[in-house]
Design a protein around this motif. Sequence first.
Motif, PDB file in Angstrom:
ATOM      1  N   SER A 130     -64.075  24.391  30.029  1.00 35.33           N
ATOM      2  CA  SER A 130     -63.036  23.360  30.028  1.00 35.33           C
ATOM      3  C   SER A 130     -63.192  22.412  31.208  1.00 35.33           C
ATOM      4  O   SER A 130     -62.880  21.225  31.096  1.00 35.33           O
ATOM      5  CB  SER A 130     -61.647  24.001  30.044  1.00 35.33           C
ATOM      6  N   VAL A 253     -58.637  20.302  26.252  1.00 32.29           N
ATOM      7  CA  VAL A 253     -59.573  21.165  26.976  1.00 32.29           C
ATOM      8  C   VAL A 253     -58.842  21.972  28.042  1.00 32.29           C
ATOM      9  O   VAL A 253     -59.256  23.095  28.376  1.00 32.29           O
ATOM     10  CB  VAL A 253     -60.727  20.352  27.609  1.00 32.29           C
ATOM     11  N   SER A 256     -57.347  24.871  26.173  1.00 37.80           N
ATOM     12  CA  SER A 256     -58.421  25.799  25.837  1.00 37.80           C
ATOM     13  C   SER A 256     -58.834  26.623  27.050  1.00 37.80           C
ATOM     14  O   SER A 256     -59.077  27.827  26.952  1.00 37.80           O
ATOM     15  CB  SER A 256     -59.630  25.026  25.294  1.00 37.80           C
ATOM     16  N   GLY A 257     -58.926  25.965  28.214  1.00 37.40           N
ATOM     17  CA  GLY A 257     -59.320  26.676  29.410  1.00 37.40           C
ATOM     18  C   GLY A 257     -58.367  27.787  29.796  1.00 37.40           C
ATOM     19  O   GLY A 257     -58.764  28.793  30.385  1.00 37.40           O
ATOM     20  N   SER A 308     -63.500  22.694  22.186  1.00 40.42           N
ATOM     21  CA  SER A 308     -63.973  23.295  23.434  1.00 40.42           C
ATOM     22  C   SER A 308     -63.905  24.817  23.372  1.00 40.42           C
ATOM     23  O   SER A 308     -64.730  25.510  23.993  1.00 40.42           O
ATOM     24  CB  SER A 308     -63.162  22.775  24.618  1.00 40.42           C
TER      25      SER A 308
END
Length: 393
Positions: A130, A253, A256-257, A308
Amino acid sequence: MPFAVYLLGLAVFAQGTSEFMLSGLVPAIARDLGVSIPAAGLLTSAFAAGMVVGAPLMAALSLRLSRRAALLAFLLVFLAAHVVGAVTTSYEVLVVTRVLAALANAGFLAVAMATAVALAPADAKGRATSVLLGGVTIACVAGVPGGALLGELWGWRSAFWAVALALVPAILAVLKSVPGGAPDGGAGSVRGEVRALRRPRLVLLLVLGALVNGATFCTFTYLAPVLTGVSGIGSSWMPAMLALFGLGSFAGVTISGRIADRRPVPLMVAGGVALAAGWATFALAAGAAGPAIGLVLVQGTLSFAVGSTLISQVLYAATGAPTLGGAFATAAFNVGATLGPGLGGLAIEAGLGFRSPLWVSAGLVGIALAVAGIAGLRGRRKPMEVDLRRAAQ
Protein backbone atom coordinates in the motif's frame (compact mmCIF):
# COMPACT_ATOMS: atom_id res chain seq x y z
CA MET A 1 7.31 0.11 8.57
CA PRO A 2 10.99 0.87 7.71
CA PHE A 3 11.60 4.39 6.43
CA ALA A 4 13.26 2.99 3.29
CA VAL A 5 9.88 1.65 2.17
CA TYR A 6 8.46 5.18 2.19
CA LEU A 7 11.46 6.39 0.19
CA LEU A 8 10.72 3.73 -2.39
CA GLY A 9 7.17 5.08 -2.47
CA LEU A 10 8.64 8.53 -3.26
CA ALA A 11 10.48 7.08 -6.25
CA VAL A 12 7.30 5.31 -7.42
CA PHE A 13 5.46 8.65 -7.17
CA ALA A 14 8.02 10.39 -9.42
CA GLN A 15 7.83 7.63 -12.03
CA GLY A 16 4.04 7.37 -11.84
CA THR A 17 3.75 11.11 -12.44
CA SER A 18 5.57 10.63 -15.74
CA GLU A 19 2.97 8.10 -16.87
CA PHE A 20 -0.12 10.05 -15.84
CA MET A 21 1.01 13.56 -16.82
CA LEU A 22 1.25 12.68 -20.50
CA SER A 23 -2.52 12.72 -21.00
CA GLY A 24 -2.50 16.48 -20.38
CA LEU A 25 0.45 17.12 -22.72
CA VAL A 26 -0.61 15.29 -25.89
CA PRO A 27 -1.94 18.37 -27.79
CA ALA A 28 1.18 20.41 -27.03
CA ILE A 29 3.51 17.58 -28.02
CA ALA A 30 1.60 17.09 -31.28
CA ARG A 31 1.89 20.79 -32.17
CA ASP A 32 5.56 21.06 -31.25
CA LEU A 33 6.73 17.92 -33.05
CA GLY A 34 4.39 18.31 -36.02
CA VAL A 35 2.51 15.04 -35.60
CA SER A 36 -1.17 14.19 -35.26
CA ILE A 37 -3.00 13.93 -31.96
CA PRO A 38 -3.41 10.13 -32.36
CA ALA A 39 0.33 9.83 -33.06
CA ALA A 40 1.13 11.78 -29.92
CA GLY A 41 -1.37 9.62 -28.05
CA LEU A 42 0.62 6.55 -29.07
CA LEU A 43 3.29 7.71 -26.61
CA THR A 44 0.95 6.50 -23.85
CA SER A 45 0.49 3.15 -25.58
CA ALA A 46 4.26 2.82 -26.01
CA PHE A 47 4.70 3.33 -22.28
CA ALA A 48 2.03 0.76 -21.41
CA ALA A 49 3.50 -1.79 -23.82
CA GLY A 50 6.94 -1.22 -22.33
CA MET A 51 5.55 -1.84 -18.84
CA VAL A 52 3.95 -5.16 -19.86
CA VAL A 53 7.05 -6.47 -21.64
CA GLY A 54 9.56 -4.87 -19.33
CA ALA A 55 8.29 -6.06 -15.97
CA PRO A 56 9.31 -9.74 -16.22
CA LEU A 57 12.27 -9.09 -18.52
CA MET A 58 13.89 -6.36 -16.43
CA ALA A 59 13.13 -8.19 -13.19
CA ALA A 60 14.88 -11.31 -14.48
CA LEU A 61 17.93 -9.28 -15.51
CA SER A 62 17.98 -7.54 -12.13
CA LEU A 63 18.53 -10.86 -10.32
CA ARG A 64 22.19 -10.61 -11.25
CA LEU A 65 22.53 -7.41 -9.20
CA SER A 66 21.97 -6.47 -5.61
CA ARG A 67 18.60 -4.85 -5.09
CA ARG A 68 20.18 -1.46 -4.37
CA ALA A 69 22.27 -1.64 -7.56
CA ALA A 70 19.23 -2.71 -9.60
CA LEU A 71 17.05 0.09 -8.20
CA LEU A 72 19.74 2.69 -8.87
CA ALA A 73 20.29 1.41 -12.42
CA PHE A 74 16.59 1.60 -13.25
CA LEU A 75 16.27 5.09 -11.75
CA LEU A 76 19.28 6.38 -13.69
CA VAL A 77 17.92 4.98 -16.98
CA PHE A 78 14.53 6.53 -16.22
CA LEU A 79 16.14 9.90 -15.50
CA ALA A 80 18.28 9.77 -18.65
CA ALA A 81 15.24 8.92 -20.79
CA HIS A 82 13.46 12.03 -19.51
CA VAL A 83 16.45 14.28 -20.09
CA VAL A 84 16.69 13.06 -23.69
CA GLY A 85 12.93 13.36 -24.09
CA ALA A 86 13.02 16.93 -22.81
CA VAL A 87 15.58 18.08 -25.39
CA THR A 88 14.74 16.03 -28.48
CA THR A 89 12.99 17.50 -31.49
CA SER A 90 12.31 14.08 -33.02
CA TYR A 91 9.03 12.25 -32.49
CA GLU A 92 10.74 8.91 -33.13
CA VAL A 93 13.36 9.58 -30.46
CA LEU A 94 10.64 10.59 -28.02
CA VAL A 95 8.83 7.30 -28.65
CA VAL A 96 12.05 5.40 -27.93
CA THR A 97 12.58 7.33 -24.68
CA ARG A 98 9.06 6.47 -23.55
CA VAL A 99 9.66 2.77 -24.17
CA LEU A 100 12.99 2.90 -22.33
CA ALA A 101 11.39 4.80 -19.45
CA ALA A 102 8.63 2.20 -19.25
CA LEU A 103 11.15 -0.66 -19.19
CA ALA A 104 13.03 1.06 -16.38
CA ASN A 105 9.82 1.85 -14.50
CA ALA A 106 8.62 -1.73 -14.78
CA GLY A 107 11.93 -3.11 -13.56
CA PHE A 108 12.10 -0.63 -10.70
CA LEU A 109 8.56 -1.36 -9.54
CA ALA A 110 9.15 -5.13 -9.55
CA VAL A 111 12.39 -4.85 -7.57
CA ALA A 112 10.90 -2.20 -5.29
CA MET A 113 8.03 -4.54 -4.40
CA ALA A 114 10.44 -7.35 -3.56
CA THR A 115 12.62 -4.93 -1.57
CA ALA A 116 9.70 -3.44 0.37
CA VAL A 117 8.38 -6.89 1.23
CA ALA A 118 11.86 -8.00 2.36
CA LEU A 119 12.30 -4.92 4.54
CA ALA A 120 8.80 -5.08 6.06
CA PRO A 121 7.73 -7.52 8.79
CA ALA A 122 6.72 -10.95 7.47
CA ASP A 123 3.02 -10.32 8.13
CA ALA A 124 2.95 -6.79 6.65
CA LYS A 125 3.23 -7.37 2.91
CA GLY A 126 -0.11 -5.63 2.39
CA ARG A 127 1.06 -2.54 4.25
CA ALA A 128 4.31 -2.42 2.29
CA THR A 129 2.40 -2.79 -0.98
CA SER A 130 0.00 0.00 0.00
CA VAL A 131 2.92 2.37 0.63
CA LEU A 132 4.29 1.77 -2.87
CA LEU A 133 0.90 2.01 -4.53
CA GLY A 134 0.23 5.13 -2.48
CA GLY A 135 2.95 6.72 -4.59
CA VAL A 136 1.08 5.68 -7.74
CA THR A 137 -2.23 7.08 -6.51
CA ILE A 138 -0.71 10.40 -5.46
CA ALA A 139 0.83 10.57 -8.91
CA CYS A 140 -2.64 9.96 -10.32
CA VAL A 141 -3.95 12.93 -8.32
CA ALA A 142 -1.05 15.26 -9.12
CA GLY A 143 0.23 13.95 -12.45
CA VAL A 144 -2.50 15.07 -14.85
CA PRO A 145 -3.18 18.57 -13.44
CA GLY A 146 0.48 19.11 -12.53
CA GLY A 147 1.77 18.14 -15.95
CA ALA A 148 -0.93 20.18 -17.67
CA LEU A 149 -0.11 23.23 -15.52
CA LEU A 150 3.62 23.03 -16.26
CA GLY A 151 2.90 22.50 -19.93
CA GLU A 152 0.64 25.55 -19.96
CA LEU A 153 3.16 27.77 -18.17
CA TRP A 154 6.51 26.70 -19.67
CA GLY A 155 5.77 24.12 -22.37
CA TRP A 156 5.50 20.34 -22.32
CA ARG A 157 9.26 19.88 -22.00
CA SER A 158 9.20 21.47 -18.55
CA ALA A 159 7.11 18.55 -17.27
CA PHE A 160 9.81 16.13 -18.40
CA TRP A 161 12.48 18.22 -16.65
CA ALA A 162 10.36 18.27 -13.49
CA VAL A 163 10.20 14.47 -13.41
CA ALA A 164 13.96 14.23 -13.95
CA LEU A 165 14.59 16.63 -11.07
CA ALA A 166 12.15 14.78 -8.80
CA LEU A 167 14.16 11.60 -9.32
CA VAL A 168 17.36 13.09 -7.87
CA PRO A 169 16.26 12.88 -4.21
CA ALA A 170 14.83 9.40 -4.91
CA ILE A 171 18.22 8.26 -6.23
CA LEU A 172 20.00 9.66 -3.17
CA ALA A 173 17.42 8.05 -0.89
CA VAL A 174 17.88 4.61 -2.45
CA LEU A 175 21.66 5.00 -2.28
CA LYS A 176 21.54 5.84 1.43
CA SER A 177 18.62 3.79 2.72
CA VAL A 178 18.30 0.54 0.75
CA PRO A 179 20.71 -2.14 1.97
CA GLY A 180 23.34 -3.34 -0.49
CA GLY A 181 24.56 -6.89 -0.36
CA ALA A 182 25.20 -9.69 -2.78
CA PRO A 183 23.23 -10.19 -6.00
CA ASP A 184 19.93 -12.02 -5.65
CA GLY A 185 21.13 -14.75 -7.96
CA GLY A 186 21.79 -15.62 -11.56
CA ALA A 187 20.17 -17.92 -14.08
CA GLY A 188 19.55 -20.59 -11.48
CA SER A 189 17.56 -18.12 -9.43
CA VAL A 190 15.54 -17.17 -12.50
CA ARG A 191 14.66 -20.83 -13.12
CA GLY A 192 13.68 -21.26 -9.49
CA GLU A 193 11.45 -18.21 -9.52
CA VAL A 194 9.82 -19.26 -12.80
CA ARG A 195 9.00 -22.66 -11.29
CA ALA A 196 7.45 -20.96 -8.28
CA LEU A 197 5.22 -18.88 -10.57
CA ARG A 198 3.42 -21.98 -11.84
CA ARG A 199 1.25 -22.27 -8.73
CA PRO A 200 -2.45 -22.24 -9.69
CA ARG A 201 -3.34 -19.77 -6.94
CA LEU A 202 -0.75 -17.31 -8.18
CA VAL A 203 -2.00 -17.57 -11.76
CA LEU A 204 -5.55 -17.05 -10.51
CA LEU A 205 -4.57 -13.90 -8.60
CA LEU A 206 -2.79 -12.50 -11.66
CA VAL A 207 -5.88 -13.09 -13.84
CA LEU A 208 -8.13 -11.46 -11.26
CA GLY A 209 -5.75 -8.50 -11.01
CA ALA A 210 -5.77 -7.97 -14.77
CA LEU A 211 -9.59 -8.07 -14.88
CA VAL A 212 -10.10 -5.68 -11.96
CA ASN A 213 -7.50 -3.22 -13.22
CA GLY A 214 -8.97 -3.46 -16.70
CA ALA A 215 -12.30 -2.37 -15.25
CA THR A 216 -10.65 0.51 -13.40
CA PHE A 217 -8.83 1.96 -16.38
CA CYS A 218 -11.70 1.29 -18.78
CA THR A 219 -13.79 3.89 -16.98
CA PHE A 220 -10.90 6.14 -15.88
CA THR A 221 -9.79 6.55 -19.51
CA TYR A 222 -13.23 7.70 -20.60
CA LEU A 223 -14.25 9.47 -17.40
CA ALA A 224 -14.19 12.91 -19.01
CA PRO A 225 -16.62 12.09 -21.85
CA VAL A 226 -18.85 10.20 -19.40
CA LEU A 227 -19.08 13.14 -17.02
CA THR A 228 -19.31 15.87 -19.67
CA GLY A 229 -21.43 14.04 -22.22
CA VAL A 230 -23.75 12.09 -19.91
CA SER A 231 -23.66 13.73 -16.47
CA GLY A 232 -23.62 17.28 -17.83
CA ILE A 233 -20.63 18.40 -15.77
CA GLY A 234 -18.61 21.23 -17.33
CA SER A 235 -15.24 20.42 -18.86
CA SER A 236 -13.56 22.94 -16.56
CA TRP A 237 -14.37 20.59 -13.66
CA MET A 238 -12.56 17.62 -15.17
CA PRO A 239 -9.21 18.15 -13.38
CA ALA A 240 -11.14 18.20 -10.10
CA MET A 241 -13.03 15.02 -11.06
CA LEU A 242 -9.80 13.23 -11.97
CA ALA A 243 -8.28 14.38 -8.70
CA LEU A 244 -11.38 13.12 -6.86
CA PHE A 245 -10.90 9.69 -8.40
CA GLY A 246 -7.26 9.87 -7.38
CA LEU A 247 -8.19 10.74 -3.80
CA GLY A 248 -10.49 7.74 -3.77
CA SER A 249 -7.67 5.54 -5.04
CA PHE A 250 -5.39 6.79 -2.26
CA ALA A 251 -8.11 5.99 0.28
CA GLY A 252 -8.43 2.53 -1.29
CA VAL A 253 -4.76 1.61 -0.95
CA THR A 254 -4.80 2.96 2.61
CA ILE A 255 -7.75 0.72 3.50
CA SER A 256 -6.04 -2.23 1.84
CA GLY A 257 -2.87 -1.59 3.80
CA ARG A 258 -4.78 -1.79 7.07
CA ILE A 259 -6.88 -4.88 6.28
CA ALA A 260 -5.22 -6.95 3.54
CA ASP A 261 -2.65 -8.62 5.77
CA ARG A 262 -5.27 -9.89 8.22
CA ARG A 263 -8.44 -10.48 6.20
CA PRO A 264 -7.67 -10.44 2.48
CA VAL A 265 -10.46 -12.76 1.33
CA PRO A 266 -13.38 -10.81 2.87
CA LEU A 267 -11.91 -7.60 1.46
CA MET A 268 -11.54 -9.06 -2.03
CA VAL A 269 -14.93 -10.77 -2.08
CA ALA A 270 -17.03 -8.02 -0.46
CA GLY A 271 -15.05 -5.32 -2.25
CA GLY A 272 -15.37 -7.11 -5.59
CA VAL A 273 -19.14 -7.47 -5.27
CA ALA A 274 -19.48 -3.83 -4.23
CA LEU A 275 -17.21 -2.79 -7.10
CA ALA A 276 -19.25 -4.60 -9.74
CA ALA A 277 -22.49 -3.21 -8.29
CA GLY A 278 -20.95 0.26 -8.17
CA TRP A 279 -20.00 0.26 -11.85
CA ALA A 280 -23.50 -0.88 -12.80
CA THR A 281 -25.04 1.77 -10.53
CA PHE A 282 -22.76 4.40 -12.06
CA ALA A 283 -23.95 3.39 -15.54
CA LEU A 284 -27.59 3.72 -14.49
CA ALA A 285 -27.15 6.96 -12.55
CA ALA A 286 -24.63 8.68 -14.83
CA GLY A 287 -27.26 11.10 -16.09
CA ALA A 288 -27.41 12.85 -12.70
CA ALA A 289 -24.39 14.95 -11.73
CA GLY A 290 -24.67 14.45 -7.96
CA PRO A 291 -24.66 10.64 -7.89
CA ALA A 292 -22.02 10.56 -10.63
CA ILE A 293 -19.64 12.71 -8.59
CA GLY A 294 -20.17 10.58 -5.50
CA LEU A 295 -19.55 7.39 -7.45
CA VAL A 296 -16.30 8.75 -8.87
CA LEU A 297 -14.95 8.85 -5.31
CA VAL A 298 -16.52 5.55 -4.24
CA GLN A 299 -15.37 3.59 -7.29
CA GLY A 300 -11.87 4.99 -7.06
CA THR A 301 -11.73 3.78 -3.47
CA LEU A 302 -13.14 0.31 -4.18
CA SER A 303 -11.04 -0.20 -7.31
CA PHE A 304 -7.74 0.39 -5.59
CA ALA A 305 -8.72 -1.32 -2.34
CA VAL A 306 -9.43 -4.53 -4.24
CA GLY A 307 -6.62 -4.06 -6.76
CA SER A 308 -3.87 -3.38 -4.23
CA THR A 309 -5.08 -6.29 -2.09
CA LEU A 310 -4.70 -8.58 -5.10
CA ILE A 311 -1.15 -7.32 -5.61
CA SER A 312 -0.25 -8.00 -1.98
CA GLN A 313 -1.70 -11.50 -2.22
CA VAL A 314 0.41 -12.15 -5.33
CA LEU A 315 3.46 -11.29 -3.23
CA TYR A 316 2.30 -13.62 -0.44
CA ALA A 317 1.67 -16.43 -2.91
CA ALA A 318 4.98 -15.86 -4.73
CA THR A 319 7.22 -16.48 -1.74
CA GLY A 320 9.54 -18.55 -3.95
CA ALA A 321 9.67 -15.80 -6.58
CA PRO A 322 9.77 -12.46 -4.77
CA THR A 323 11.18 -10.45 -7.68
CA LEU A 324 9.42 -12.13 -10.62
CA GLY A 325 6.22 -12.30 -8.56
CA GLY A 326 6.18 -8.52 -8.32
CA ALA A 327 7.13 -8.30 -11.98
CA PHE A 328 4.25 -10.47 -13.13
CA ALA A 329 1.88 -8.54 -10.87
CA THR A 330 3.05 -5.35 -12.58
CA ALA A 331 2.64 -6.94 -16.01
CA ALA A 332 -0.83 -8.31 -15.22
CA PHE A 333 -2.09 -4.96 -14.04
CA ASN A 334 -0.70 -3.23 -17.11
CA VAL A 335 -2.36 -5.85 -19.30
CA GLY A 336 -5.57 -4.75 -17.63
CA ALA A 337 -4.68 -1.08 -18.15
CA THR A 338 -4.31 -1.84 -21.87
CA LEU A 339 -7.25 -4.24 -22.26
CA GLY A 340 -9.84 -2.16 -20.39
CA PRO A 341 -9.55 1.09 -22.38
CA GLY A 342 -9.45 -0.92 -25.60
CA LEU A 343 -12.73 -2.67 -24.79
CA GLY A 344 -14.29 0.61 -23.66
CA GLY A 345 -13.24 2.26 -26.92
CA LEU A 346 -14.73 -0.58 -28.95
CA ALA A 347 -18.02 -0.21 -27.08
CA ILE A 348 -18.15 3.52 -27.82
CA GLU A 349 -17.23 3.01 -31.48
CA ALA A 350 -20.01 0.41 -31.73
CA GLY A 351 -22.49 3.18 -31.01
CA LEU A 352 -23.32 2.11 -27.45
CA GLY A 353 -22.73 5.58 -26.04
CA PHE A 354 -20.49 7.00 -23.35
CA ARG A 355 -22.18 4.94 -20.62
CA SER A 356 -20.89 1.77 -22.25
CA PRO A 357 -17.41 1.83 -20.62
CA LEU A 358 -19.17 1.73 -17.24
CA TRP A 359 -21.02 -1.40 -18.27
CA VAL A 360 -17.77 -2.89 -19.60
CA SER A 361 -16.16 -2.20 -16.22
CA ALA A 362 -19.06 -3.89 -14.44
CA GLY A 363 -18.75 -6.86 -16.78
CA LEU A 364 -15.00 -7.24 -16.23
CA VAL A 365 -15.39 -7.28 -12.45
CA GLY A 366 -18.31 -9.68 -12.85
CA ILE A 367 -16.08 -12.00 -14.86
CA ALA A 368 -13.44 -11.75 -12.13
CA LEU A 369 -15.99 -12.75 -9.51
CA ALA A 370 -17.15 -15.66 -11.66
CA VAL A 371 -13.58 -16.85 -12.22
CA ALA A 372 -12.87 -16.62 -8.50
CA GLY A 373 -16.04 -18.53 -7.72
CA ILE A 374 -15.30 -21.27 -10.22
CA ALA A 375 -11.78 -21.64 -8.85
CA GLY A 376 -13.22 -22.04 -5.39
CA LEU A 377 -11.51 -18.98 -3.94
CA ARG A 378 -13.98 -18.84 -1.05
CA GLY A 379 -14.49 -22.56 -0.65
CA ARG A 380 -11.02 -23.87 -0.15
CA ARG A 381 -10.45 -26.46 2.52
CA LYS A 382 -7.99 -24.12 4.27
CA PRO A 383 -8.68 -20.41 4.59
CA MET A 384 -6.37 -18.38 2.40
CA GLU A 385 -5.38 -16.18 5.34
CA VAL A 386 -3.88 -19.21 7.13
CA ASP A 387 -1.96 -20.32 4.06
CA LEU A 388 -0.63 -16.83 3.47
CA ARG A 389 0.53 -16.41 7.05
CA ARG A 390 2.34 -19.75 6.88
CA ALA A 391 3.94 -18.79 3.57
CA ALA A 392 5.14 -15.53 5.08
CA GLN A 393 6.88 -17.28 7.97
